[in-house]
Write an enzyme that holds these catalytic residues in place. Sequence first.
Site, PDB file in Angstrom:
ATOM      1  N   ASP A 188      33.034  38.574  33.655  1.00 47.48           N
ATOM      2  CA  ASP A 188      33.555  37.904  32.469  1.00 47.48           C
ATOM      3  C   ASP A 188      33.767  36.417  32.718  1.00 47.48           C
ATOM      4  OD1 ASP A 188      33.712  40.226  30.885  1.00 47.48           O
ATOM      5  OD2 ASP A 188      35.628  40.777  31.789  1.00 47.48           O
ATOM      6  N   TYR A 192      35.481  44.882  44.275  1.00 49.30           N
ATOM      7  CA  TYR A 192      36.114  43.664  43.783  1.00 49.30           C
ATOM      8  C   TYR A 192      37.355  43.347  44.613  1.00 49.30           C
ATOM      9  CZ  TYR A 192      33.404  43.604  39.407  1.00 49.30           C
ATOM     10  OH  TYR A 192      32.393  43.534  38.473  1.00 49.30           O
TER      11      TYR A 192
END
Length: 261
Positions: free
Chosen positions: A51, A109
Amino acid sequence: MRIALGIEYDGSGYFGWQRQAEVDSVQGQLERALSIVANEPIGLFCAGRTDAGVHATGQVVHFDTNAIRNEGAWTLGVNANLPDNIAVRWVKEVDDSFHARFSATARRYRYVIYNHSFRPGILRHGVSHYHGNIDADKMHQAAQVLLGEQDFTSFRAVQCQSKTPFRNVHCVNVTRQGMYVIVDIAANAFLHHMVRNIVGSLLEIGLGNQPLTWMGDLLALKDRNQAAATAKPHGLYLVDVTYPEQYQLPKLALGPLFMLD
């Protein structure tokens, strides 16, 4: 010929990974640079679409081309045509069965929190600042209920387009390194905003606003409205993507570079 690339980027200046009309994106910059080096239009496929404001040290992409270049020429040529906040880390020719997204078996992540009374200056776009007294041990303990294949409806964005809310979390660790709290999480795949939504709720536990059992309660509720607000994008990094050994892709330090591996 199919080529795979390992990419890192500072996502703070982009409207996310995906190419969009009239706004700057990581995909758009990479495709432009690759098209110059290949002397033909290039379209990219990535392992995970990040994003706006989210970074990567271990993004993997692939493209098909008729151009014949050695690995050094691809790396140097593309980097020479990229802005300073995007870089190719490695290049490898792969067979046609490889797909950056569909061949991946796991993504990893790291979310980096700067836990200090005052905001940072130098790393302001590379960490998320939270000034409260965060208990990383409590966050780690609470996060273990997330392991395994489960319904993560409470942690998916409203606009998530995935057909199923089920994901398989392989591991999740929360540690402290001085002023930094790091949430490290790996899964077969992630829902839209899943990592940031998980971090947002773990922070409520770490700050003492919710009990250790809250993450389990949220999983059972299957209601995004009951979980905490989405954590800020700046501290999130896609650090690794796992593929079958048959592709023999390079393995590099995960990063971000200012963190201990």
